[in-house]
Design a protein around this motif. Structure first.
Motif, short mmCIF file in Angstrom:
data_model
loop_
_atom_site.label_atom_id
_atom_site.label_comp_id
_atom_site.label_asym_id
_atom_site.label_seq_id
_atom_site.Cartn_x
_atom_site.Cartn_y
_atom_site.Cartn_z
N ALA A 216 0.83 -1.21 0.00
CA ALA A 216 0.00 0.00 0.00
C ALA A 216 0.86 1.26 0.00
O ALA A 216 0.43 2.31 -0.49
CB ALA A 216 -0.93 -0.01 1.21
N MET A 217 2.08 1.16 0.52
CA MET A 217 2.95 2.33 0.59
C MET A 217 3.80 2.50 -0.68
O MET A 217 4.48 3.51 -0.83
CB MET A 217 3.85 2.25 1.82
CG MET A 217 3.07 2.34 3.12
SD MET A 217 4.09 2.09 4.57
CE MET A 217 4.79 3.72 4.73
N LEU A 218 3.75 1.53 -1.59
CA LEU A 218 4.56 1.61 -2.81
C LEU A 218 4.12 2.74 -3.74
O LEU A 218 4.95 3.46 -4.28
CB LEU A 218 4.54 0.29 -3.57
CG LEU A 218 5.54 -0.76 -3.11
CD1 LEU A 218 5.38 -2.02 -3.92
CD2 LEU A 218 6.94 -0.24 -3.18
N ALA A 219 2.83 2.90 -3.93
CA ALA A 219 2.34 3.94 -4.85
C ALA A 219 2.79 5.33 -4.41
O ALA A 219 3.34 6.08 -5.22
CB ALA A 219 0.83 3.86 -5.00
N PRO A 220 2.61 5.69 -3.13
CA PRO A 220 3.12 7.01 -2.72
C PRO A 220 4.64 7.12 -2.90
O PRO A 220 5.14 8.19 -3.24
CB PRO A 220 2.73 7.10 -1.24
CG PRO A 220 1.60 6.16 -1.06
CD PRO A 220 1.83 5.06 -2.06
N LEU B 169 2.02 7.88 5.64
CA LEU B 169 1.84 7.85 7.10
C LEU B 169 0.44 7.39 7.48
O LEU B 169 0.27 6.62 8.43
CB LEU B 169 2.12 9.24 7.68
CG LEU B 169 3.58 9.68 7.68
CD1 LEU B 169 3.69 11.13 8.13
CD2 LEU B 169 4.43 8.77 8.55
N ALA B 170 -0.55 7.85 6.74
CA ALA B 170 -1.92 7.44 7.04
C ALA B 170 -2.10 5.94 6.83
O ALA B 170 -2.76 5.27 7.63
CB ALA B 170 -2.90 8.23 6.18
N VAL B 171 -1.50 5.42 5.78
CA VAL B 171 -1.58 3.97 5.52
C VAL B 171 -0.88 3.21 6.65
O VAL B 171 -1.39 2.21 7.15
CB VAL B 171 -0.96 3.62 4.15
CG1 VAL B 171 -0.75 2.12 4.00
CG2 VAL B 171 -1.84 4.14 3.03
N ALA B 172 0.30 3.70 7.06
CA ALA B 172 1.05 3.02 8.13
C ALA B 172 0.29 3.06 9.45
O ALA B 172 0.19 2.05 10.14
CB ALA B 172 2.42 3.66 8.28
N ALA C 254 -7.70 10.91 -0.28
CA ALA C 254 -7.77 12.35 -0.56
C ALA C 254 -6.38 12.96 -0.63
O ALA C 254 -6.10 13.79 -1.51
CB ALA C 254 -8.61 13.04 0.52
N SER C 255 -5.50 12.54 0.25
CA SER C 255 -4.14 13.05 0.25
C SER C 255 -3.41 12.66 -1.03
O SER C 255 -2.71 13.47 -1.64
CB SER C 255 -3.40 12.53 1.48
OG SER C 255 -2.10 13.01 1.52
#
Length: 167
Positions: A16-20, A97-100, A115-116
């Motif tokens: 989930a953190m890969l895209a950001p 950060l929100a995902v984590a 949204a972010s």
């Protein structure tokens, strides 16, 4: 060896953190490019300011003033794009950060990560448009400089013609 549910959740978090992270890399590349462009504009402005100190006829002076104005527009576009790019980085970090926090602490931010991320992508889009406009201004300035150099060379050539050659 069986895979624990804890390991699976770690993989899903990292995925989930890969895209950001990819967006962060793209944004950082655009910031580097924008900073390099800004440095070229500053160098060009310094050269134009040095030329402005020399004596010129009215046509050359008007050309220099137009070129300085164009370089100012370029620097403004780059600065606006830079602001959007730094905001995009903030948005993509906030997404990660929100995902984590959501994954590790179980606290649901609902729409915040999406949204972010969307705001970050919009900032990238806006910055890309501004950098495209800056590129157009750069090409326009180069074309004007070539036209001015050609006109100046033609004037010098015409001034050196003898009356017999002019006929």
């Amino acid at each position: 060896m069986p895979i624990s549910t804890n390991t699976i959740s770690h993989y899903s978090i990292l995925t989930a953190m890969l895209a950001p992270a990819f967006f962060l890399t793209a944004t950082a590349s655009l910031i580097l490019s924008a900073n390099n462009r800004l440095a070229r504009v500053v160098d060009r402005l310094r050269a134009l300011m040095a030329l402005l100190e020399q004596p010129h006829d009215d046509a050359d002076l008007a050309f220099l003033e137009r070129n300085i104005a164009t370089q100012r527009k370029r620097s403004t576009r780059i600065m606006q794009a830079g602001r959007l790019l730094y905001l995009a980085i903030c948005c993509f970090v906030a997404t990660s950060l929100a995902v984590a926090v959501d994954s590790f602490l179980g606290y649901r931010f609902d729409i915040l990560p999406t949204a972010s991320a969307a705001l970050g992508v919009l900032c990238l889009f806006g910055a890309s448009i501004l950098l495209s406009q800056e590129s157009r201004l750069a090409v326009q300035a180069v074309n004007e400089e070539m036209d001015q150099a050609h006109a100046r060379a033609k004037r010098r050539h015409d001034e050196h013609k003898t009356p017999v050659q002019a006929k």
